[in-house]
Design a protein around this motif. Structure first.
Motif, PDB file in Angstrom:
ATOM      1  N   GLU A 186      37.376  -7.958  16.010  1.00 56.91           N
ATOM      2  CA  GLU A 186      38.559  -7.234  15.543  1.00 56.91           C
ATOM      3  C   GLU A 186      38.566  -5.815  16.112  1.00 56.91           C
ATOM      4  OE1 GLU A 186      41.089  -8.374  13.673  1.00 56.91           O
ATOM      5  OE2 GLU A 186      40.191 -10.370  13.781  1.00 56.91           O
ATOM      6  N   ALA A 187      39.769  -5.257  16.238  1.00 51.97           N
ATOM      7  CA  ALA A 187      39.912  -3.918  16.811  1.00 51.97           C
ATOM      8  C   ALA A 187      39.315  -2.864  15.877  1.00 51.97           C
ATOM      9  CB  ALA A 187      41.379  -3.620  17.062  1.00 51.97           C
ATOM     10  N   LYS A 216      39.974  -0.634  20.081  1.00 55.12           N
ATOM     11  CA  LYS A 216      39.142  -1.352  21.049  1.00 55.12           C
ATOM     12  C   LYS A 216      38.487  -2.556  20.380  1.00 55.12           C
ATOM     13  CE  LYS A 216      38.107   2.864  23.675  1.00 55.12           C
ATOM     14  NZ  LYS A 216      37.029   3.771  24.155  1.00 55.12           N
ATOM     15  N   ARG A 217      38.441  -3.669  21.092  1.00 56.67           N
ATOM     16  CA  ARG A 217      37.872  -4.912  20.576  1.00 56.67           C
ATOM     17  C   ARG A 217      36.597  -5.258  21.344  1.00 56.67           C
ATOM     18  NH1 ARG A 217      42.371  -9.415  20.317  1.00 56.67           N
ATOM     19  NH2 ARG A 217      40.825 -10.289  18.865  1.00 56.67           N
ATOM     20  N   LEU A 230      37.901  -4.789  25.013  1.00 55.37           N
ATOM     21  CA  LEU A 230      39.295  -4.955  25.418  1.00 55.37           C
ATOM     22  C   LEU A 230      40.165  -4.000  24.619  1.00 55.37           C
ATOM     23  CD1 LEU A 230      39.671  -8.861  25.440  1.00 55.37           C
ATOM     24  CD2 LEU A 230      39.200  -7.365  27.393  1.00 55.37           C
ATOM     25  N   TYR A 231      41.200  -3.481  25.259  1.00 53.05           N
ATOM     26  CA  TYR A 231      42.189  -2.725  24.501  1.00 53.05           C
ATOM     27  C   TYR A 231      43.017  -3.712  23.697  1.00 53.05           C
ATOM     28  CZ  TYR A 231      41.109   1.479  27.211  1.00 53.05           C
ATOM     29  OH  TYR A 231      40.469   2.552  27.770  1.00 53.05           O
ATOM     30  N   GLN A 235      45.052   0.286  31.470  1.00 55.96           N
ATOM     31  CA  GLN A 235      44.447  -0.447  30.357  1.00 55.96           C
ATOM     32  C   GLN A 235      44.512  -1.954  30.575  1.00 55.96           C
ATOM     33  OE1 GLN A 235      46.379   0.972  26.785  1.00 55.96           O
ATOM     34  NE2 GLN A 235      45.070   2.805  26.651  1.00 55.96           N
ATOM     35  N   ARG A 236      45.654  -2.423  31.133  1.00 55.07           N
ATOM     36  CA  ARG A 236      45.767  -3.857  31.416  1.00 55.07           C
ATOM     37  C   ARG A 236      44.782  -4.281  32.505  1.00 55.07           C
ATOM     38  NH1 ARG A 236      51.246  -2.718  30.060  1.00 55.07           N
ATOM     39  NH2 ARG A 236      51.756  -2.064  32.195  1.00 55.07           N
ATOM     40  N   HIS A 237      44.614  -3.394  33.494  1.00 55.02           N
ATOM     41  CA  HIS A 237      43.639  -3.675  34.559  1.00 55.02           C
ATOM     42  C   HIS A 237      42.222  -3.698  33.975  1.00 55.02           C
ATOM     43  CE1 HIS A 237      41.734  -3.675  38.491  1.00 55.02           C
ATOM     44  NE2 HIS A 237      40.989  -2.629  38.107  1.00 55.02           N
TER      45      HIS A 237
END
Length: 382
Positions: free
Chosen positions: A13-14, A19-20, A52-53, A61-63
């Protein structure tokens, strides 16, 4: 046939920063729990230095997320390769980097279905482990001899109760024993091969005084008024049978069977999981009351609370007893009275459901006739 190891990627969970965290989960077949006899899954986790964001908003962030996913998959593939080839020895690398806190929490959760007091000790042990370690993660690799010695020192010199008092010797022993039990189980499951508990001495518990009642005191208690009728019947029933609180509290009418011209209890002990056969005396049968449906509890309404504990003290005072009794004093009373009546120590051990005879031998010192005779027959010198 040996079950093949499975490794999956788990995203947690974030956190407060969105951030996860990413970690690996290892599934290595199943094993038989030595306490319950049930099949359990072998499962452990390895935290990765990846995240992961949760809601990526920018191209960067996607990259980042794509690269983190690729890196996690690469690590998973490497772990599988290590396991398949045995190049480095799986138990010596990946599993040792798994979270010991997660493993300990899993065992603690499993204990919730058993004795409430035993489960609470597991919960408290984990809390103290986290206070001692200070860091959010603890791997199997870090739980070595130095860690055990350090935790032992923490329990005996630093740890405090909620009221800031030092832990008693028995509490220190109980907490350290849970850590030892968890490592022993991990060794049985093949997670670790070099178990550090073999090189660290346990914390010795104190041999506390066992508070019990004499036959006269027990009769006085039976005549005295008690605010909770079910508590009175249950306590006296325990004193007449030797059953633990946990077994008295969960006893149902389906556990009671007609046996020849009497009645017998056939039940599985909540603490040890051992099957127990116990013939009931006439007093115990009277205390149970009229039979109900098989699924109904014999002592319906009996529960653990501070009010019931306070009532035990008040009830004892009504009977003219100044001893500080607890519900477990009833079990001690049964043991002492039986030994005083000449019941041998082996038979008493079976009646109490002890797994080891040395546990029962503690009671023998209380009524040892030769020791008493040696003291009272000492020659008069005045």
């Amino acid at each position: 046939m040996e079950k093949k190891m499975k490794i999956s990627i788990e995203v947690r969970e974030a956190d407060s920063d969105g951030k996860r965290a990413i970690r690996l989960v290892y599934y290595g077949g199943s094993y038989t729990d030595p306490e319950t006899g049930k099949r359990r899954h072998k499962r452990s986790r390895e935290p990765l230095d990846l995240f992961l964001y949760d809601k990526p908003r920018t191209p960067a962030q996607r990259h980042h997320n794509k690269e983190a996913e690729r890196a996690a998959e690469a690590i998973r593939a490497k772990r599988l390769y290590e396991y398949e080839t045995g190049k480095h020895g799986f138990a010596g690398t990946s599993q040792l980097k798994a979270s010991f806190f997660d493993y300990f929490q899993t065992i603690t959760d499993e204990k919730a279905a058993g004795s409430q007091s035993n489960h609470s000790v597991w919960v408290s042990t984990l809390k103290h482990l986290k206070v001692f370690h200070r860091l959010p993660e603890l791997t199997f690799e870090e739980v070595d001899q130095a860690f055990l010695e350090g935790f032992k020192h923490y329990l005996t010199h630093i740890a405090r109760t909620k009221s800031t008092a030092p832990l008693s010797s028995n509490t220190q022993h109980a907490y350290f024993n849970k850590l030892r039990a968890a490592l022993n189980q991990a060794e049985q499951q093949g997670i670790i091969h070099d178990n550090p508990v073999r090189r660290v001495k346990n914390i010795k518990p104190e041999n506390n005084q066992r508070v019990y009642l004499t036959e006269d005191e027990l009769r006085a208690l039976a005549k005295a008024d008690c605010r909770y009728e079910v508590l009175k019947r249950a306590f006296l029933f325990s004193a007449c049978t030797g059953l633990r609180w946990s077994d008295v509290q969960k006893l149902v009418w389906g556990d009671v069977e007609q046996f020849y011209d009497g009645h017998r209890l056939i039940f599985r002990q909540k603490k040890t999981k051992g099957l127990q056969y116990l013939d009931l005396n006439r007093t115990a049968i009277k205390l149970m009351g009229l039979p109900k449906t098989p699924s109904e509890r014999v002592f319906k309404g009996l529960k653990y609370s501070s009010w019931h504990n306070m009532e035990l003290t008040r009830w004892a005072m009504n009977a003219g007893i100044t001893k500080h009794i607890t519900f477990h004093s009833a079990r001690h009373t049964f043991a002492v009275i039986q030994l005083s009546r000449g019941v041998d120590i082996y038979s008493l051990s079976r009646l109490l459901g002890h797994s080891e005879l040395r546990t029962t031998e503690i009671y023998a010192d209380i009524i040892e006739p030769r020791q008493r005779e040696a003291m009272v027959s000492f020659p008069e010198v005045l």
